[in-house]
Motif scaffolding. Structure first.
Motif, PDB file in Angstrom:
ATOM      1  N   SER A 147      28.786  39.666  45.378  1.00  0.00           N
ATOM      2  CA  SER A 147      29.537  39.832  44.131  1.00  0.00           C
ATOM      3  C   SER A 147      30.003  41.263  43.923  1.00  0.00           C
ATOM      4  CB  SER A 147      28.683  39.397  42.937  1.00  0.00           C
ATOM      5  OG  SER A 147      27.643  40.328  42.672  1.00  0.00           O
ATOM      6  N   ARG A 148      29.393  42.213  44.610  1.00  0.00           N
ATOM      7  CA  ARG A 148      29.770  43.628  44.461  1.00  0.00           C
ATOM      8  C   ARG A 148      30.872  44.043  45.427  1.00  0.00           C
ATOM      9  NH1 ARG A 148      26.630  41.760  40.595  1.00  0.00           N
ATOM     10  NH2 ARG A 148      25.928  43.432  39.207  1.00  0.00           N
ATOM     11  N   LEU A 149      31.291  43.123  46.286  1.00  0.00           N
ATOM     12  CA  LEU A 149      32.372  43.415  47.227  1.00  0.00           C
ATOM     13  C   LEU A 149      33.725  43.068  46.609  1.00  0.00           C
ATOM     14  CD1 LEU A 149      30.788  41.869  50.461  1.00  0.00           C
ATOM     15  CD2 LEU A 149      30.643  44.242  49.667  1.00  0.00           C
ATOM     16  N   ASP A 150      34.790  43.584  47.211  1.00  0.00           N
ATOM     17  CA  ASP A 150      36.111  43.228  46.694  1.00  0.00           C
ATOM     18  C   ASP A 150      36.473  41.808  47.124  1.00  0.00           C
ATOM     19  OD1 ASP A 150      37.587  43.239  49.277  1.00  0.00           O
ATOM     20  OD2 ASP A 150      37.222  45.397  49.225  1.00  0.00           O
ATOM     21  N   LYS A 151      37.455  41.233  46.441  1.00  0.00           N
ATOM     22  CA  LYS A 151      37.807  39.831  46.636  1.00  0.00           C
ATOM     23  C   LYS A 151      38.166  39.524  48.081  1.00  0.00           C
ATOM     24  CE  LYS A 151      41.130  36.326  45.093  1.00  0.00           C
ATOM     25  NZ  LYS A 151      42.294  36.048  44.214  1.00  0.00           N
ATOM     26  N   ARG A 152      38.914  40.401  48.717  1.00  0.00           N
ATOM     27  CA  ARG A 152      39.348  40.168  50.096  1.00  0.00           C
ATOM     28  C   ARG A 152      38.148  40.076  51.036  1.00  0.00           C
ATOM     29  NH1 ARG A 152      40.808  43.726  54.223  1.00  0.00           N
ATOM     30  NH2 ARG A 152      42.245  42.870  55.783  1.00  0.00           N
ATOM     31  N   LYS A 153      37.167  40.952  50.850  1.00  0.00           N
ATOM     32  CA  LYS A 153      35.990  40.943  51.700  1.00  0.00           C
ATOM     33  C   LYS A 153      35.152  39.687  51.461  1.00  0.00           C
ATOM     34  CE  LYS A 153      33.356  42.822  54.805  1.00  0.00           C
ATOM     35  NZ  LYS A 153      33.846  42.948  56.200  1.00  0.00           N
ATOM     36  N   ILE A 154      35.022  39.273  50.202  1.00  0.00           N
ATOM     37  CA  ILE A 154      34.285  38.049  49.888  1.00  0.00           C
ATOM     38  C   ILE A 154      34.941  36.855  50.578  1.00  0.00           C
ATOM     39  CG2 ILE A 154      33.604  36.442  48.061  1.00  0.00           C
ATOM     40  CD1 ILE A 154      33.449  38.855  46.172  1.00  0.00           C
ATOM     41  N   ASN A 171      34.292  24.990  47.110  1.00  0.00           N
ATOM     42  CA  ASN A 171      35.499  25.528  47.743  1.00  0.00           C
ATOM     43  C   ASN A 171      35.654  27.006  47.408  1.00  0.00           C
ATOM     44  OD1 ASN A 171      36.847  25.802  45.183  1.00  0.00           O
ATOM     45  ND2 ASN A 171      37.320  23.613  45.256  1.00  0.00           N
ATOM     46  N   LEU A 172      36.598  27.638  48.058  1.00  0.00           N
ATOM     47  CA  LEU A 172      36.748  29.085  47.920  1.00  0.00           C
ATOM     48  C   LEU A 172      37.032  29.495  46.482  1.00  0.00           C
ATOM     49  CD1 LEU A 172      36.915  31.898  49.086  1.00  0.00           C
ATOM     50  CD2 LEU A 172      39.292  31.428  49.748  1.00  0.00           C
ATOM     51  N   ASP A 173      37.895  28.786  45.792  1.00  0.00           N
ATOM     52  CA  ASP A 173      38.234  29.160  44.415  1.00  0.00           C
ATOM     53  C   ASP A 173      37.017  29.103  43.501  1.00  0.00           C
ATOM     54  OD1 ASP A 173      40.868  29.632  45.044  1.00  0.00           O
ATOM     55  OD2 ASP A 173      41.564  27.630  44.466  1.00  0.00           O
ATOM     56  N   SER A 174      36.227  28.045  43.637  1.00  0.00           N
ATOM     57  CA  SER A 174      35.045  27.929  42.784  1.00  0.00           C
ATOM     58  C   SER A 174      34.008  28.988  43.138  1.00  0.00           C
ATOM     59  CB  SER A 174      34.437  26.528  42.889  1.00  0.00           C
ATOM     60  OG  SER A 174      33.956  26.282  44.201  1.00  0.00           O
ATOM     61  N   PHE A 175      33.921  29.332  44.423  1.00  0.00           N
ATOM     62  CA  PHE A 175      32.966  30.359  44.826  1.00  0.00           C
ATOM     63  C   PHE A 175      33.382  31.731  44.293  1.00  0.00           C
ATOM     64  CE2 PHE A 175      31.081  33.379  47.875  1.00  0.00           C
ATOM     65  CZ  PHE A 175      29.742  33.058  47.690  1.00  0.00           C
ATOM     66  N   LEU A 176      34.675  32.024  44.342  1.00  0.00           N
ATOM     67  CA  LEU A 176      35.157  33.295  43.790  1.00  0.00           C
ATOM     68  C   LEU A 176      34.881  33.378  42.295  1.00  0.00           C
ATOM     69  CD1 LEU A 176      38.543  33.704  45.711  1.00  0.00           C
ATOM     70  CD2 LEU A 176      36.459  35.066  46.013  1.00  0.00           C
ATOM     71  N   ALA A 177      34.998  32.243  41.601  1.00  0.00           N
ATOM     72  CA  ALA A 177      34.686  32.209  40.179  1.00  0.00           C
ATOM     73  C   ALA A 177      33.203  32.499  39.942  1.00  0.00           C
ATOM     74  CB  ALA A 177      35.059  30.848  39.590  1.00  0.00           C
ATOM     75  N   GLU A 178      32.353  31.966  40.823  1.00  0.00           N
ATOM     76  CA  GLU A 178      30.923  32.251  40.732  1.00  0.00           C
ATOM     77  C   GLU A 178      30.652  33.735  40.946  1.00  0.00           C
ATOM     78  OE1 GLU A 178      28.124  30.612  40.022  1.00  0.00           O
ATOM     79  OE2 GLU A 178      29.239  28.827  39.472  1.00  0.00           O
ATOM     80  N   MET A 179      31.364  34.328  41.887  1.00  0.00           N
ATOM     81  CA  MET A 179      31.178  35.752  42.149  1.00  0.00           C
ATOM     82  C   MET A 179      31.574  36.599  40.942  1.00  0.00           C
ATOM     83  SD  MET A 179      29.821  36.182  45.161  1.00  0.00           S
ATOM     84  CE  MET A 179      28.806  34.809  44.563  1.00  0.00           C
ATOM     85  N   GLU A 180      32.618  36.187  40.237  1.00  0.00           N
ATOM     86  CA  GLU A 180      33.018  36.885  39.015  1.00  0.00           C
ATOM     87  C   GLU A 180      31.919  36.801  37.960  1.00  0.00           C
ATOM     88  OE1 GLU A 180      35.489  38.797  37.998  1.00  0.00           O
ATOM     89  OE2 GLU A 180      36.379  38.815  40.003  1.00  0.00           O
ATOM     90  N   ARG A 181      31.322  35.621  37.849  1.00  0.00           N
ATOM     91  CA  ARG A 181      30.257  35.431  36.871  1.00  0.00           C
ATOM     92  C   ARG A 181      29.053  36.320  37.199  1.00  0.00           C
ATOM     93  NH1 ARG A 181      25.643  32.850  36.851  1.00  0.00           N
ATOM     94  NH2 ARG A 181      26.019  31.877  38.881  1.00  0.00           N
ATOM     95  N   VAL A 182      28.671  36.355  38.467  1.00  0.00           N
ATOM     96  CA  VAL A 182      27.527  37.164  38.874  1.00  0.00           C
ATOM     97  C   VAL A 182      27.825  38.648  38.697  1.00  0.00           C
ATOM     98  CG1 VAL A 182      26.025  37.792  40.817  1.00  0.00           C
ATOM     99  CG2 VAL A 182      26.699  35.403  40.479  1.00  0.00           C
ATOM    100  N   ARG A 183      29.075  39.051  38.987  1.00  0.00           N
ATOM    101  CA  ARG A 183      29.456  40.458  38.889  1.00  0.00           C
ATOM    102  C   ARG A 183      29.311  40.990  37.463  1.00  0.00           C
ATOM    103  NH1 ARG A 183      34.217  40.020  40.891  1.00  0.00           N
ATOM    104  NH2 ARG A 183      33.665  40.541  43.033  1.00  0.00           N
ATOM    105  N   GLU A 184      29.465  40.112  36.474  1.00  0.00           N
ATOM    106  CA  GLU A 184      29.410  40.534  35.074  1.00  0.00           C
ATOM    107  C   GLU A 184      27.989  40.756  34.572  1.00  0.00           C
ATOM    108  OE1 GLU A 184      31.512  37.462  33.089  1.00  0.00           O
ATOM    109  OE2 GLU A 184      33.503  38.115  33.800  1.00  0.00           O
ATOM    110  N   GLN A 185      26.996  40.431  35.378  1.00  0.00           N
ATOM    111  CA  GLN A 185      25.617  40.623  34.946  1.00  0.00           C
ATOM    112  C   GLN A 185      24.856  41.444  35.976  1.00  0.00           C
ATOM    113  OE1 GLN A 185      24.855  36.445  34.473  1.00  0.00           O
ATOM    114  NE2 GLN A 185      24.245  36.147  36.594  1.00  0.00           N
TER     115      GLN A 185
END
Length: 248
Positions: A147-154, A171-185
């Motif tokens: 979650s601390r990496l940039d989107k391209r690297k994720i 899928n990738l979109d849902s996983f990226l959304a999860e990473m955003e959620r984790v990044r906020e905490q």
């Protein structure tokens, strides 16, 4: 480099790790049971390791044991984490308080590598060994590092790892959304990765060879999930108490 050469190198490492786990002399039969290698391959491997001076063979007991050369090969390596002492205190006190397995990890390409662990005494427990590795997608500790990496690297890591991952990353979109959620905490909790387990993880204000370190408390989901907030508060408290003030 041939596939056979890579396989042989991997087997050398695995045999030495068997000795590290057992911490006792072992016969060829015991090594075969532990590794499930073909007998002919094990015979050739043990002969090579003995000839090279990495193993000693006792002809009377028919047992093998690593020599001091194995120790000396890595003896020059110093702990690259100067904060190791206070991290150990955090892990020890966290293990005592939570009663669950406490692990320290770092990203190693597309995987998380566990550097240290304090094991739980529970019969049903989350068990990890130092040196053990798994996909970043298969671990709460891996998710918070991702979650601390940039989107391209994720995206790159997801595409390289998702086909072999055991998690339900989606899928990738849902996983990226999860990473955003984790990044906020400041923490991550995932249930049932691995199955029937849950891990609460948090970044430490420290690095291993320049890479961020993460600490996690994991165990049987029915024990960990009801106490996850309590574990998080204890982790924050111990980091505040033990981490050098110029790092926090």
């Amino acid at each position: 480099m041939s596939v056979d050469t890579v396989k042989s190198a991997q087997r050398v490492i695995e045999v030495l790790m068997v000795f590290a786990r057992h911490k006792t002399p072992l016969t060829q039969s015991e090594l075969l049971d532990a590794t499930q290698y073909p007998q002919s391959s094990m015979t050739a491997l043990l002969k090579t390791l003995t000839t090279s001076g990495l193993l000693h063979y006792n002809g009377y007991t028919r047992q093998y044991f690593p020599t001091m050369l194995v120790k000396d090969l890595g003896g020059w390596i110093k702990d690259p984490t100067p904060e190791a002492e206070w991290i150990t205190r955090i892990m020890s006190e966290l293990r005592e308080y939570c009663g669950e397995t406490v692990a320290l990890g770092v990203q190693n390409d597309t995987i998380i590598m566990y550097l240290r662990s304090f094991q739980s005494d529970h019969i049903v427990r989350y068990h990890v060994r130092p040196g053990e590795q798994r996909s970043l997608l298969d671990s709460s500790m891996g998710w918070i590092l991702l979650s601390r990496l940039d989107k391209r690297k994720i995206e790159q890591i997801y595409r390289r790892s998702s086909f072999e991952s055991r998690s339900n990353a989606g899928n990738l979109d849902s996983f990226l959304a999860e990473m955003e959620r984790v990044r906020e905490q400041d923490h991550c909790f995932i249930s049932n990765i691995p199955p029937k387990a849950g891990t609460v993880s948090m970044l430490l204000p420290a690095r291993f060879n320049g890479a961020p370190l993460v600490i996690g408390v994991g165990g049987f989901i029915d024990r960990v999930e009801p106490r996850k907030q309590e574990f998080l508060e204890k982790m924050r408290e111990l980091i505040n108490v033990h981490a050098p003030k110029d790092l926090t």
